[in-house]
Design a protein around this motif. Structure first.
Motif, PDB file in Angstrom:
ATOM      1  N   ALA A 178       0.818  -1.216   0.000  1.00 44.69           N
ATOM      2  CA  ALA A 178       0.000   0.000   0.000  1.00 44.69           C
ATOM      3  C   ALA A 178       0.847   1.260   0.000  1.00 44.69           C
ATOM      4  O   ALA A 178       0.448   2.277  -0.576  1.00 44.69           O
ATOM      5  N   HIS A 179       1.997   1.224   0.638  1.00 46.69           N
ATOM      6  CA  HIS A 179       2.782   2.452   0.798  1.00 46.69           C
ATOM      7  C   HIS A 179       4.119   2.376   0.059  1.00 46.69           C
ATOM      8  O   HIS A 179       5.074   3.062   0.433  1.00 46.69           O
ATOM      9  N   THR A 224      -5.322   0.327   5.638  1.00 47.40           N
ATOM     10  CA  THR A 224      -5.145   1.506   4.797  1.00 47.40           C
ATOM     11  C   THR A 224      -5.013   1.160   3.314  1.00 47.40           C
ATOM     12  O   THR A 224      -4.841   2.068   2.484  1.00 47.40           O
ATOM     13  N   ASP A 225      -5.075  -0.134   2.968  1.00 51.30           N
ATOM     14  CA  ASP A 225      -4.920  -0.531   1.570  1.00 51.30           C
ATOM     15  C   ASP A 225      -6.187  -0.200   0.758  1.00 51.30           C
ATOM     16  O   ASP A 225      -7.258  -0.096   1.338  1.00 51.30           O
ATOM     17  N   GLY A 227      -4.011   1.905  -0.460  1.00 47.61           N
ATOM     18  CA  GLY A 227      -2.973   2.892  -0.183  1.00 47.61           C
ATOM     19  C   GLY A 227      -2.961   4.077  -1.118  1.00 47.61           C
ATOM     20  O   GLY A 227      -3.646   4.109  -2.148  1.00 47.61           O
TER      21      GLY A 227
END
Length: 254
Positions: A178-179, A224-225, A227
């Motif tokens: 995600a990041h 949080t995906d 992202g």
């Protein structure tokens, strides 16, 4: 036979005139209660027959496989069968999903986009682990956009962290992070867009952001995906560009 012969050989006996016995009439309260019971039973029978005929009439016009729409009746399943053409069947552990009969018991109205936070092999491994407690319906490989199906669309996969969303959605995991910028390739976007467009068409969903959401958008989630590096504009363009397919009802659980 012997008993019948012995009775016939006996001399006829003189019968006394039968005394007619009067049966006391039921009291008014008893008659009223009996009428009520009769009406209740008759109403129940007539009502049940009407409902039964109405249901039978509705189901009869619905096609040859109407019976699997009845609650509690499972449609036939074939081992290794997939919902997305070209997908590879790699089953998740049965501990990470539950059997259902969607969309007849739960309406499907969302596609949830995830990232694995790891590579494709890791995604397959954890979803096959009964102790993991989660699985998605699909996993998309970054290298070439290959799609593995791990849970049938008619079943509820534990992927969203929200029971209601699990029941109403189909989850797609993507190899990547995600990041981490650049972990999602063009092949991933295109293969996933084709998969998502097919899901939307199967269940009559608009191909828009209301019905195609990220895991981060699921109520109550702490994930949080996919992202900040997931390119939603690009992805939705690819989804919209996939040729529309005629929404056909799946027969025999296909």
């Amino acid at each position: 036979m012997e008993a019948q012969q012995s009775r016939r050989s006996e001399p006829p006996q003189q019968r006394e005139p039968r005394q007619e016995q009067r049966v006391p009439e039921p009291r008014r309260e008893e008659r009223t209660a009996e009428r009520r019971r009769g009406v209740s039973r008759r109403t129940l029978l007539i009502g049940g027959a009407t409902v039964g005929l109405g249901a039978a009439g509705y189901l009869a016009v619905d096609g040859s496989n109407w019976w699997y729409r009845v609650p509690g009746v499972n449609r036939p399943r074939k081992e290794g069968e997939v919902d997305h053409p070209g997908a590879e069947w790699i089953p998740a552990s049965s501990a990470n999903w539950r059997m259902a009969d969607r969309p007849y018991d739960y309406t499907i109205d969302r596609v949830v986009i995830h990232t694995i936070e790891g590579d494709y092999a890791v995604g397959l491994k954890v979803f096959q682990d009964p102790g993991h407690g989660a699985a998605a319906h699909y996993v998309v490989r970054t290298e070439d956009g290959h799609v593995a199906q791990m849970v049938r669309e008619l079943d509820v996969a534990y992927h969203a962290g929200n029971r209601s969303f699990n029941e109403r959605s189909i989850g797609i995991e993507h190899e990547g992070f995600a990041h981490r910028a650049g972990s999602i390739t063009d092949a991933t976007y295109r293969a996933s867009a084709e998969l998502t467009a097919g899901i939307c068409d199967r269940y009559g969903l608009p191909r828009d952001r209301e019905h195609i959401v990220g895991h981060v958008e699921v109520p109550g989630t702490d994930h949080t995906d996919p992202g900040p590096h997931w390119d939603w504009d690009r992805y939705m363009r690819f989804v919209s560009a996939v040729p529309a397919t005629r929404a056909e009802e799946r027969e025999d659980g296909a």
